[in-house]
Design an enzyme around this catalytic site. Sequence first.
Site, PDB file in Angstrom:
ATOM      1  N   LEU A 273      23.178 -32.778   4.946  1.00 46.97           N
ATOM      2  CA  LEU A 273      23.470 -31.936   3.798  1.00 46.97           C
ATOM      3  C   LEU A 273      24.759 -31.147   4.001  1.00 46.97           C
ATOM      4  O   LEU A 273      25.550 -30.968   3.064  1.00 46.97           O
ATOM      5  CB  LEU A 273      22.306 -30.968   3.540  1.00 46.97           C
ATOM      6  CG  LEU A 273      20.918 -31.582   3.358  1.00 46.97           C
ATOM      7  CD1 LEU A 273      19.884 -30.488   3.101  1.00 46.97           C
ATOM      8  CD2 LEU A 273      20.907 -32.610   2.239  1.00 46.97           C
TER       9      LEU A 273
ATOM     10  N   SER B 130      13.255 -25.106   1.538  1.00 38.70           N
ATOM     11  CA  SER B 130      12.589 -26.413   1.538  1.00 38.70           C
ATOM     12  C   SER B 130      11.358 -26.324   0.658  1.00 38.70           C
ATOM     13  O   SER B 130      10.777 -25.242   0.486  1.00 38.70           O
ATOM     14  CB  SER B 130      12.164 -26.802   2.959  1.00 38.70           C
ATOM     15  OG  SER B 130      11.287 -27.910   2.950  1.00 38.70           O
TER      16      SER B 130
ATOM     17  N   THR C  45      18.401 -37.290   5.578  1.00 39.43           N
ATOM     18  CA  THR C  45      19.076 -36.504   6.596  1.00 39.43           C
ATOM     19  C   THR C  45      18.953 -37.233   7.931  1.00 39.43           C
ATOM     20  O   THR C  45      18.164 -38.184   8.062  1.00 39.43           O
ATOM     21  CB  THR C  45      18.443 -35.114   6.724  1.00 39.43           C
ATOM     22  OG1 THR C  45      17.074 -35.269   7.147  1.00 39.43           O
ATOM     23  CG2 THR C  45      18.475 -34.376   5.383  1.00 39.43           C
TER      24      THR C  45
ATOM     25  N   TYR D  30       8.145 -24.686  10.666  1.00 38.76           N
ATOM     26  CA  TYR D  30       9.185 -25.035   9.700  1.00 38.76           C
ATOM     27  C   TYR D  30       8.916 -24.378   8.352  1.00 38.76           C
ATOM     28  O   TYR D  30       9.816 -23.780   7.741  1.00 38.76           O
ATOM     29  CB  TYR D  30       9.219 -26.555   9.549  1.00 38.76           C
ATOM     30  CG  TYR D  30      10.284 -27.056   8.600  1.00 38.76           C
ATOM     31  CD1 TYR D  30      11.628 -27.014   8.946  1.00 38.76           C
ATOM     32  CD2 TYR D  30       9.934 -27.598   7.356  1.00 38.76           C
ATOM     33  CE1 TYR D  30      12.602 -27.485   8.082  1.00 38.76           C
ATOM     34  CE2 TYR D  30      10.902 -28.063   6.496  1.00 38.76           C
ATOM     35  CZ  TYR D  30      12.231 -28.012   6.854  1.00 38.76           C
ATOM     36  OH  TYR D  30      13.194 -28.478   5.992  1.00 38.76           O
TER      37      TYR D  30
END
Length: 253
Positions: free
Chosen positions: A17, A146, A194, A159
């Site tokens: 990204l 996210s 990614t 995360y």
Amino acid sequence: MKVQGIAAIVTGGGSGLGAATGRALAAAGARVALLDLNEQAAAAVAGEIGGLALVCDVSDAASAEAAVARAAQAHGPARILVNCAGVATAGRIVGRNGPLDLSAYARVIEINLIGTFNLMRLVAAGALALDPLEGGERGVIVSTASVAAYEGQIGQAAYASSKAGIVGLTLPAAREFAPAGIRVCAIAPGLFETPMMKGLPQEVQDSLGAAVPFPPRLGRPEEYARLVMAIIDNPMLNGEVIRLDGALRMQAR
């Protein structure tokens, strides 16, 4: 904000990204500094776009301060910051071998959340000292959250909580900087192509992409970069976290 001639900093700029965003900013005429732990990867992208590659550990105050200072020496103080640096270390809170190592959880928080805050504080401090542009803008900050911030899966505790922290950071930062004309937004990507995703077997990538309602595929870094550019261009986008996920809603596992 018009980006022609404007100094911009992109973290995680050596791949994924961040690299796509650096390319988009440079194509629009920005002077781009790419920050990354991987000096070789950042240098390759910087060479491609005529930018500046700087080694930076976003979770470390001294490393970030040095990188932002070097970028300012080369391009002037940045008005644009795009936070793309991050890790996605997986692990259950309590797994087969017992509780998750606390240092593993802390590392994800330090890089994803504290790293975002670290660069935000430094770039905002520099932008606050600049004269406003047409319309009163001094800067734009875009961070990367996210969909896991909202629908974190089993094994994503670290995360998901780091990305939820970025969601929670966005509005108070936007409110604080609003009187000075610095806008703050975040993007919450879904499943994107990614380096982390490309490390999975192709059949797994295809299966994940097929779970996206439409388009039924993985997102492309260039699509993330297009949204960054739209946020920068539109002065009414402020304090918002925008999902970029093809209507995906993650399941528990």
